[in-house]
Every structure is written in structure tokens, then in C-alpha cells.
Write an enzyme that holds these catalytic residues in place. Sequence first.
Site, PDB file in Angstrom:
ATOM      1  NE  ARG A 180      -3.836  -2.010   0.287  1.00  0.00           N
ATOM      2  CZ  ARG A 180      -3.858  -3.255  -0.421  1.00  0.00           C
ATOM      3  NH1 ARG A 180      -2.711  -3.420  -1.028  1.00  0.00           N
ATOM      4  NH2 ARG A 180      -4.809  -4.053  -0.091  1.00  0.00           N
ATOM      5  CB  SER A 256      -9.240  -1.804   3.907  1.00  0.00           C
ATOM      6  OG  SER A 256      -9.581  -2.992   3.097  1.00  0.00           O
ATOM      7  CD  GLU A 351      -6.045   0.866   2.668  1.00  0.00           C
ATOM      8  OE1 GLU A 351      -5.685  -0.387   2.855  1.00  0.00           O
ATOM      9  OE2 GLU A 351      -6.688   0.861   1.179  1.00  0.00           O
TER      10      GLU A 351
HETATM   11  C1  LIG Z   1     -15.506  -0.353  -1.595  1.00  0.00           C
HETATM   12  C2  LIG Z   1     -13.883  -0.016  -1.754  1.00  0.00           C
HETATM   13  C3  LIG Z   1     -13.018  -1.065  -2.037  1.00  0.00           C
HETATM   14  C4  LIG Z   1     -11.721  -1.121  -2.317  1.00  0.00           C
HETATM   15  N1  LIG Z   1     -10.722  -2.132  -2.353  1.00  0.00           N
HETATM   16  C5  LIG Z   1      -9.488  -1.880  -2.352  1.00  0.00           C
HETATM   17  C6  LIG Z   1      -8.497  -2.981  -2.404  1.00  0.00           C
HETATM   18  O1  LIG Z   1      -9.027  -4.113  -2.436  1.00  0.00           O
HETATM   19  N2  LIG Z   1      -7.348  -2.869  -2.589  1.00  0.00           N
HETATM   20  C7  LIG Z   1      -6.824  -1.488  -2.615  1.00  0.00           C
HETATM   21  O2  LIG Z   1      -5.606  -1.410  -2.688  1.00  0.00           O
HETATM   22  N3  LIG Z   1      -7.687  -0.338  -2.558  1.00  0.00           N
HETATM   23  C8  LIG Z   1      -9.010  -0.545  -2.469  1.00  0.00           C
HETATM   24  N4  LIG Z   1     -10.023   0.532  -2.131  1.00  0.00           N
HETATM   25  C9  LIG Z   1      -9.192   1.929  -2.221  1.00  0.00           C
HETATM   26  C10 LIG Z   1      -9.370   2.528  -3.661  1.00  0.00           C
HETATM   27  O3  LIG Z   1     -10.323   2.005  -4.508  1.00  0.00           O
HETATM   28  C11 LIG Z   1      -7.970   2.514  -4.454  1.00  0.00           C
HETATM   29  O4  LIG Z   1      -6.731   3.137  -3.552  1.00  0.00           O
HETATM   30  C12 LIG Z   1      -7.851   3.335  -5.598  1.00  0.00           C
HETATM   31  O5  LIG Z   1      -6.761   3.094  -6.247  1.00  0.00           O
HETATM   32  C13 LIG Z   1      -8.205   4.686  -5.458  1.00  0.00           C
HETATM   33  O6  LIG Z   1      -8.442   5.267  -6.822  1.00  0.00           O
HETATM   34  P1  LIG Z   1      -9.279   6.684  -6.871  1.00  0.00           P
HETATM   35  O7  LIG Z   1      -9.142   7.148  -8.620  1.00  0.00           O
HETATM   36  O8  LIG Z   1     -10.383   6.798  -6.280  1.00  0.00           O
HETATM   37  O9  LIG Z   1      -8.375   7.633  -6.263  1.00  0.00           O
HETATM   38  P2  LIG Z   1      -8.600   8.977  -5.458  1.00  0.00           P
HETATM   39  O10 LIG Z   1      -9.329   8.363  -4.040  1.00  0.00           O
HETATM   40  O11 LIG Z   1      -9.323  10.261  -6.117  1.00  0.00           O
HETATM   41  O12 LIG Z   1      -7.108   9.423  -4.944  1.00  0.00           O
HETATM   42  C14 LIG Z   1      -6.481   8.681  -3.970  1.00  0.00           C
HETATM   43  C15 LIG Z   1      -4.963   9.243  -3.940  1.00  0.00           C
HETATM   44  O13 LIG Z   1      -4.167   9.253  -5.090  1.00  0.00           O
HETATM   45  C16 LIG Z   1      -3.849  10.682  -5.756  1.00  0.00           C
HETATM   46  N5  LIG Z   1      -4.150  10.494  -7.154  1.00  0.00           N
HETATM   47  C17 LIG Z   1      -5.230   9.958  -7.639  1.00  0.00           C
HETATM   48  N6  LIG Z   1      -5.152  10.084  -8.951  1.00  0.00           N
HETATM   49  C18 LIG Z   1      -3.824  10.720  -9.232  1.00  0.00           C
HETATM   50  C19 LIG Z   1      -3.022  10.790 -10.317  1.00  0.00           C
HETATM   51  N7  LIG Z   1      -3.425  10.798 -11.740  1.00  0.00           N
HETATM   52  N8  LIG Z   1      -1.704  11.405 -10.242  1.00  0.00           N
HETATM   53  C20 LIG Z   1      -1.172  11.444  -9.214  1.00  0.00           C
HETATM   54  N9  LIG Z   1      -1.838  11.248  -7.906  1.00  0.00           N
HETATM   55  C21 LIG Z   1      -3.115  10.727  -7.849  1.00  0.00           C
HETATM   56  C22 LIG Z   1      -5.031  11.415  -4.904  1.00  0.00           C
HETATM   57  O14 LIG Z   1      -4.376  12.766  -4.934  1.00  0.00           O
HETATM   58  C23 LIG Z   1      -4.998  10.962  -3.663  1.00  0.00           C
HETATM   59  O15 LIG Z   1      -3.889  11.187  -2.676  1.00  0.00           O
HETATM   60  C24 LIG Z   1     -11.282   0.294  -2.218  1.00  0.00           C
HETATM   61  C25 LIG Z   1     -12.014   1.187  -2.068  1.00  0.00           C
HETATM   62  C26 LIG Z   1     -13.624   1.371  -1.868  1.00  0.00           C
HETATM   63  C27 LIG Z   1     -14.347   2.327  -1.638  1.00  0.00           C
END
Ligand SMILES: Cc1cc2nc3c(=O)[nH]c(=O)nc-3n(C[C@H](O)[C@H](O)[C@H](O)COP(=O)(O)OP(=O)(O)OC[C@H]3O[C@@H](n4cnc5c(N)ncnc54)[C@H](O)[C@@H]3O)c2cc1C
Length: 364
Positions: A180, A256, A351
Site C-alpha cells: 500500500r 478498508s 489507509e
Molecule cells: C469499496 C472499496 C473497496 C476498495 N478495495 C480496495 C482493495 O481491495 N485494494 C486496494 O488497494 N484499494 C482498495 N480501495 C481503495 C481505492 O479504491 C484505491 O486506492 C484506488 O486506487 C483509489 O483510486 P481513486 O481514483 O478513487 O483515487 P482517489 O481517491 O481519487 O485518490 C487517492 C490518492 O491518489 C492521488 N491521485 C489520484 N489520481 C492521481 C494521479 N493521476 N496522479 C497523482 N496522484 C493521484 C490523490 O491525490 C489521492 O492522494 C477500495 C475502496 C473502496 C471504496
Amino acid sequence: MPIGLVENQDLSSFNTLAVNASAKYYWAIKSEADLASALAWYKQHSSDLPLLVLGGGSNLILSESFPGLVLHMQSQGIDLLEEDSESVLIEVAAGENWHDLVCYCTQQGWYGLENLALIPGAAGAAPIQNIGAYGVELCQVLESLHCVEIDGIEVDGPDCDDVEKSSHELNNQQCQFAYRDSIFKNPNEPRRIITSIRLRLKRSASLNIQYPGIQQSLKALGVEPEQARPEDVLQAVCNLRREKLPDPSELPNVGSFFKNPIVSAEHYQALKAEFADLVAYPHGEQYKLAAGWLIDQAGWKGHRDEKVAVHDRQALVLVNFQQGSASDVLALAKKIQDDIWQRYQVALEIEPRHIMANGMLVQN
Ligand SMILES: Cc1cc2nc3c(=O)[nH]c(=O)nc-3n(C[C@H](O)[C@H](O)[C@H](O)COP(=O)(O)OP(=O)(O)OC[C@H]3O[C@@H](n4cnc5c(N)ncnc54)[C@H](O)[C@@H]3O)c2cc1C
């Protein structure tokens, strides 16, 4: 005001925890040209304000009003760059939806992403915390990515040609992936915007189905694990996740809420002696404890504060069912962290990324 810039944008539907939040400035980034214009404006007008790169908002805890510029990554495109009899190399734009990408690749016969199905969010965010599930992490398939260094950009007009100049490639090793974690979470590194990722996927499947949950889910589909095809694993993972995790569109959450804590072998042995059914996995010479087990055993599953709660089927997930704020969610998280420390002397780390009211990121 330049085309593309929006003032006082509501962000409540752009974060899966559905906290009420807004951004002073907001720009939807659908192309390189949008990014160039947005960064030029930012550099010239507000570079002292915080900048937040937003994907699907599924790993963020937003405070009520973000005082800076939000760049919402929405660029699309999946390009096949190389192929041979064994593998393909694809380039994916940052704004592509992660789960749609997993389904598309599996349909094409490009394998390796099946276990990461149904993780919400955008492709460009996947490297930030090296997303992982059921024994597979992004770092196993990511070959490289393209990113722009925000602070390296010089501007002298309404568009900045320098975006292309400041864009560079980082290979897998340079991303410093860990559990992570990645270089992008290191506060001492330059601020970077990931614009695309490159994945190396296999043409013949090498399935990762050791997790008992996946085996059971395959059997429930009528598929013996030894006979499973990647499409079956994808379906089994989706079924398993739907059963265990609340859908954010129905019950707002960020997945999580705590990382699985990593403890020394001695600490693990001491806990195991006291709690025989402790769930833990070897992690090098240390042990990774199942945070969900610790929280569940401590009696938090289903616990409800006024607006937020611990999910009643998955103790690792905090849910926001009545428009609670970031403070409501964090207050509940703090009570859980304190209790887990008291009981097990284990520090639970949050997380998702927490953006404070001043727009700064809490490092985790
Ligand atoms: C129901 C649920 C289940 C999940 N299950 C998992 C799992 O099994 N495993 C897991 O690892 N995660 C899980 N997650 C967490 C999440 O889905 C991941 O971390 C995902 O990669 C976040 O993507 P996002 O586009 O929503 O990022 P955001 O929430 O929009 O951003 C997260 C971070 O990344 C940065 N960021 C986003 N895009 C960029 C970019 N293009 N360049 C630079 N920085 C950027 C943002 O500034 C922020 O700091 C889960 C979340 C939910 C709601």
C-alpha cells in the site's frame, strides 16, 4: 475566467465516502491540453494554494472546503503498444475506470488483473498505494508510468508547453512499490501527476487462487479451482467482494479504512499465544495481522455513532450513512485505534488519504 475552470465546485458526489465537501477551484482534465491550461493557470494565479489530484475519490477523506485547485483526472484511452506470443504491453490513460479496464483486458485475453477486479477508482491512482487484493498487487503488472512534475514547470503564457517537457517515465523499480505504498506517497519527493500507466499482461493465464475465499467463490460458481479460467476468477472475485464489501453507491465508504499492521515475529508470537485464532500472514521476517480480525474481536463490528458506523459484515470498513463529515469519520477511527492499541499494543494506520481543511495531506 479560463474555459475549464470552475469555482466553488461541490465534491460530495466525487468522493465515495460522500462527505460534504467543495473545492475553491476545480478543473476536469480530459486531455493533455486541459492539463497544460490548468497547470499554466495554477502556476500563474494560485501556486501558493494547495493542489489536489482527484481520480474516483475512493481513497480520500476530504475536509469540508478545499481551499485550492482540484484537478479531476478524466482522460480516456487504452492503447496496445506491443504484443508477442507471450504478453502485451498496454498504455492506459489516468482517467480510465479501473474495474472497466480489468474487465476489458480479461475479455481481450490479456491476463494478470483478474484478482484486482471491482477495486473502485481510476487507473492513474492505482500506483499511488500500489493497489492490491487477494494476493496480487499492481506492482506485479506495472511496467512503467508517465507523470508530470508540478513544481518543475515554468510558464510564460496561458498554455504551458512545458507539460510535455516536464513529463517523464518512471519504471517499476523507480516507483518504489511496497505494501500500500509507493514513491508518490513520500512527502520528500516532488509532487507528481500520473498521466498514464503501462501494464505488461500475459496471453496465457497464471492464476493466483490460493486465497480460500476465492476457492470457495469458484466452487459456488460450479468451477473446480484446478479448472478455473481467468474469466471465472474475475467473476469469483466480483462475487466475493459484493458479498463482503458494501457498495459505496448504496452505503458510502472508502473500502478498508485501516492498513493491515505489520509487526515483529516476537510481537506476533506473543499475540498468538494469547489469541489462538489470531489471523496473520508471514510478511518477510515479520507478520501482517488482519486488521479486520483485531477490530472484530474487539467488538466494533456494527458499532454505530450518530452518523457513521463500523460495517456490520466487515469490521475494516467504516460507513457514512447519514452525511457525516470527515471529523465524524475520523473521530470513530480514533476510538478504534485507541482501543486496538490498549488491547493488543498494535498501532492501526489509516489507509485512505486525509486532506485537512488547509488543503494539506496527512501523511500515511
Ligand atoms: C469499496 C472499496 C473497496 C476498495 N478495495 C480496495 C482493495 O481491495 N485494494 C486496494 O488497494 N484499494 C482498495 N480501495 C481503495 C481505492 O479504491 C484505491 O486506492 C484506488 O486506487 C483509489 O483510486 P481513486 O481514483 O478513487 O483515487 P482517489 O481517491 O481519487 O485518490 C487517492 C490518492 O491518489 C492521488 N491521485 C489520484 N489520481 C492521481 C494521479 N493521476 N496522479 C497523482 N496522484 C493521484 C490523490 O491525490 C489521492 O492522494 C477500495 C475502496 C473502496 C471504496
